[in-house]
Motif scaffolding. Sequence first.
Motif, PDB file in Angstrom:
ATOM      1  N   SER A 327       0.872  -1.175   0.000  1.00 37.02           N
ATOM      2  CA  SER A 327       0.000   0.000   0.000  1.00 37.02           C
ATOM      3  C   SER A 327       0.906   1.221   0.000  1.00 37.02           C
ATOM      4  O   SER A 327       1.690   1.416   0.928  1.00 37.02           O
ATOM      5  CB  SER A 327      -0.902   0.006   1.233  1.00 37.02           C
ATOM      6  OG  SER A 327      -1.771  -1.108   1.217  1.00 37.02           O
ATOM      7  N   VAL A 328       0.792   2.022  -1.071  1.00 37.84           N
ATOM      8  CA  VAL A 328       1.732   3.124  -1.277  1.00 37.84           C
ATOM      9  C   VAL A 328       0.957   4.399  -1.589  1.00 37.84           C
ATOM     10  O   VAL A 328       0.126   4.428  -2.493  1.00 37.84           O
ATOM     11  CB  VAL A 328       2.709   2.821  -2.433  1.00 37.84           C
ATOM     12  CG1 VAL A 328       3.754   3.936  -2.563  1.00 37.84           C
ATOM     13  CG2 VAL A 328       3.389   1.479  -2.239  1.00 37.84           C
ATOM     14  N   GLY A 329       1.234   5.457  -0.837  1.00 32.19           N
ATOM     15  CA  GLY A 329       0.605   6.742  -1.082  1.00 32.19           C
ATOM     16  C   GLY A 329       1.644   7.824  -1.284  1.00 32.19           C
ATOM     17  O   GLY A 329       2.849   7.584  -1.270  1.00 32.19           O
ATOM     18  N   SER A 330       1.166   9.050  -1.469  1.00 30.87           N
ATOM     19  CA  SER A 330       2.035  10.210  -1.580  1.00 30.87           C
ATOM     20  C   SER A 330       1.241  11.420  -1.135  1.00 30.87           C
ATOM     21  O   SER A 330       0.050  11.318  -0.818  1.00 30.87           O
ATOM     22  CB  SER A 330       2.516  10.400  -3.022  1.00 30.87           C
ATOM     23  OG  SER A 330       1.464  10.851  -3.854  1.00 30.87           O
ATOM     24  N   SER A 331       1.873  12.593  -1.108  1.00 27.89           N
ATOM     25  CA  SER A 331       1.142  13.785  -0.693  1.00 27.89           C
ATOM     26  C   SER A 331       0.094  14.180  -1.715  1.00 27.89           C
ATOM     27  O   SER A 331      -0.847  14.907  -1.390  1.00 27.89           O
ATOM     28  CB  SER A 331       2.114  14.943  -0.462  1.00 27.89           C
ATOM     29  OG  SER A 331       2.926  15.162  -1.592  1.00 27.89           O
ATOM     30  N   LYS A 332       0.205  13.676  -2.964  1.00 26.22           N
ATOM     31  CA  LYS A 332      -0.724  14.067  -4.024  1.00 26.22           C
ATOM     32  C   LYS A 332      -1.742  12.989  -4.368  1.00 26.22           C
ATOM     33  O   LYS A 332      -2.560  13.182  -5.268  1.00 26.22           O
ATOM     34  CB  LYS A 332       0.060  14.457  -5.288  1.00 26.22           C
ATOM     35  CG  LYS A 332       0.886  15.720  -5.108  1.00 26.22           C
ATOM     36  CD  LYS A 332       1.775  16.006  -6.294  1.00 26.22           C
ATOM     37  CE  LYS A 332       0.988  16.421  -7.512  1.00 26.22           C
ATOM     38  NZ  LYS A 332       1.873  16.899  -8.601  1.00 26.22           N
ATOM     39  N   ALA A 333      -1.711  11.864  -3.693  1.00 23.94           N
ATOM     40  CA  ALA A 333      -2.668  10.797  -3.992  1.00 23.94           C
ATOM     41  C   ALA A 333      -2.832   9.878  -2.787  1.00 23.94           C
ATOM     42  O   ALA A 333      -1.852   9.552  -2.111  1.00 23.94           O
ATOM     43  CB  ALA A 333      -2.210   9.986  -5.200  1.00 23.94           C
ATOM     44  N   PRO A 334      -4.089   9.451  -2.499  1.00 19.70           N
ATOM     45  CA  PRO A 334      -4.304   8.479  -1.429  1.00 19.70           C
ATOM     46  C   PRO A 334      -3.576   7.171  -1.740  1.00 19.70           C
ATOM     47  O   PRO A 334      -3.199   6.907  -2.882  1.00 19.70           O
ATOM     48  CB  PRO A 334      -5.825   8.276  -1.435  1.00 19.70           C
ATOM     49  CG  PRO A 334      -6.384   9.445  -2.175  1.00 19.70           C
ATOM     50  CD  PRO A 334      -5.345   9.838  -3.171  1.00 19.70           C
ATOM     51  N   SER A 335      -3.406   6.346  -0.728  1.00 23.34           N
ATOM     52  CA  SER A 335      -2.686   5.083  -0.898  1.00 23.34           C
ATOM     53  C   SER A 335      -3.352   4.207  -1.949  1.00 23.34           C
ATOM     54  O   SER A 335      -4.577   4.075  -1.990  1.00 23.34           O
ATOM     55  CB  SER A 335      -2.622   4.316   0.429  1.00 23.34           C
ATOM     56  OG  SER A 335      -1.729   4.940   1.322  1.00 23.34           O
ATOM     57  N   ASN A 336      -2.526   3.603  -2.797  1.00 19.59           N
ATOM     58  CA  ASN A 336      -2.982   2.642  -3.790  1.00 19.59           C
ATOM     59  C   ASN A 336      -2.404   1.266  -3.490  1.00 19.59           C
ATOM     60  O   ASN A 336      -1.407   1.126  -2.775  1.00 19.59           O
ATOM     61  CB  ASN A 336      -2.564   3.091  -5.197  1.00 19.59           C
ATOM     62  CG  ASN A 336      -3.515   4.127  -5.768  1.00 19.59           C
ATOM     63  OD1 ASN A 336      -4.669   3.832  -6.058  1.00 19.59           O
ATOM     64  ND2 ASN A 336      -3.030   5.352  -5.930  1.00 19.59           N
TER      65      ASN A 336
END
Length: 629
Positions: A327-336
């Motif tokens: 599960s990987v997210g970033s400041s510009k997208a919720p976790s995928n």
Amino acid sequence: MKYLLLLVSVLVISSCAQQAPREIKQYSIDEFYKNTRMFGGVFSDDESKLLVSSDETGIFNVFEINIEDGSRRAMTNSTDESLFAQDYVPGTDNIIYSADIGGNEIDHIYLKTADGAVTDLTPGEKEKASFDGWSRDKQYMYFSSNKRDPQFFDLYKMKIDDWNPELIYQNNDGNDLSSWSDDETFFALTKTITTSSNELWLENRKTGEKFMISNPQKPGSYGPAGFSDDSDYFYYLTDEDKEFVYLKELNLKTKESKVIYETDWDVMYSYLSRNEKYRVIAINEDGKNTLKIIDNVSGKEVDFPDLSDGDVTSVAISDSEKKMRLSVGSSKAPSNIYIYNFESKKLNKLSETLNPEINPDDLVNSEVIRYESFDGVEIPAIYYKPHNATKANPVPALVWVHGGPGGQSRRGYFSLIQYLVNNGYAVLAVNNRGSSGYGKTFYKMDDRNHGDKDLKDCIAGKEWLAAQDYIDKGKIGIIGGSYGGYMTMAAMAFTPEEFEVGVNIFGVTNWLRTLKSIPPYWESFREALYEELGDPYSQDSVRLRAISPLFHTENIVNPVMVLQGANDPRVLQIESDEIVEGIRKNNIPVEYVIFDDEGHGFVKKENEIRGYSQVLEFLDKYLKGKNLN
């Protein structure tokens, strides 16, 4: 409070550089909340599917993802309460999920069979239970429950063909049982001493022997990280004698230990895959998790696709050890959700959680900055600068304070922050002293100092913002939830001229009441909270009253907004009721929003949309629109 619940250091000189503003689309709160929050992801027996929790229906339900094509199938269809995926029942198409009622945190465990029948496996009215996995032979389900004593959690197991509970470990001493060997011989127990130190014991159920792993002469943090399959080794995380948490191995026969992995950041978690082919190590690197996978045969690190821009929030390796869910997210997208194939070395993305109507280029990347506080202590922070902020177009700003105390502002995605930035507000998410992730010395700096030095760190953050020539220096507010809500109200009551507005999201305002009304299932942590914050039944009550904003509302001179869940078991609604009443006596604008079906935080999209749209309206009126009338 201090959790558990956890950015390569850079000075963001570039954030101060002048850039021409560019045109971006401004999105509505509804568009931001068409995003999907998705987490978890356990493999089915044949490893063709994943079981996840997703709020794409408006509240959390259980979904099944087909790994081959990414298609999803709803496994539950709740419309009133959020349901959270736990696992497939081994050898069947049945599932286990958990849920509470209206955010009251009294979680129960439910079995849903393939024919749609649902059974509450932990039906006690006040029973709080948590799913703890399966036995090695996958014939039993483990779970923790406080049904015997509301203050303590015992360990039970249920055979999956009859679901009758069997007590495995009775917790009479109020310790936390968090790990045990596959043969049910060894049990790892922790006893909280303070919010930054604890004891770690191993108990042999067969012999009755107890072995203390932590060193009383060297107080620190100790946490279980599992046993080897043969029960010969125990792994644990500790910061004993060091600033940061590292991984150790204990030989249970010789009682000798050695360091397995350490670095200049905290090891967040570590575990072995089912047959011990791989070791997973997650590192809290300046506000986001980086990942290492060690091949235990070769001893070398597995080389998988670069995730340098992502925050790896969780990982699961399949039983065959051929696949890994990330599960990987970033400041510009919720976790995928991603699947990595160890054999083909391919990484496939199975979800797209960002609303496709939103262009990610219109959002902003978070940056790590550091600034000096009043006494020279360096404070790390996560910074979001609007695209339209320039010297010629200065923007209002907010100091954001995380929950806790002891939490951490991280580089993951939060729709509210991006919504505010998209609407022209700079946001500085401070990690004031007492925040986790920056070493145990920094972590303990706020003990018995709440509402004082930690607040001064937030004010120093405001001063950093005001020093940027693209910030409107007369339009800086403060916002936060839980402990961050407390900091907001402390700022408004104790330093009333510093911030032009405050937004308090289910924040503590009366420490005396909060510490006296701790839920019974927090009993093992209660003394540690008293050690850090103060004992409300002792002379500490004088100081606790002094740092509680509720008793100083006459000082508040600037507008405040308060959001509160009616079912919150941690910050009772009466706290918010009373502080709102106190502010109104000053004839100061105060807006109060209560959510009848929420607890300590939001789980329903409709409530987030309602609450956060009103937050923006409040800020636009009292901060951005200040001096315009």
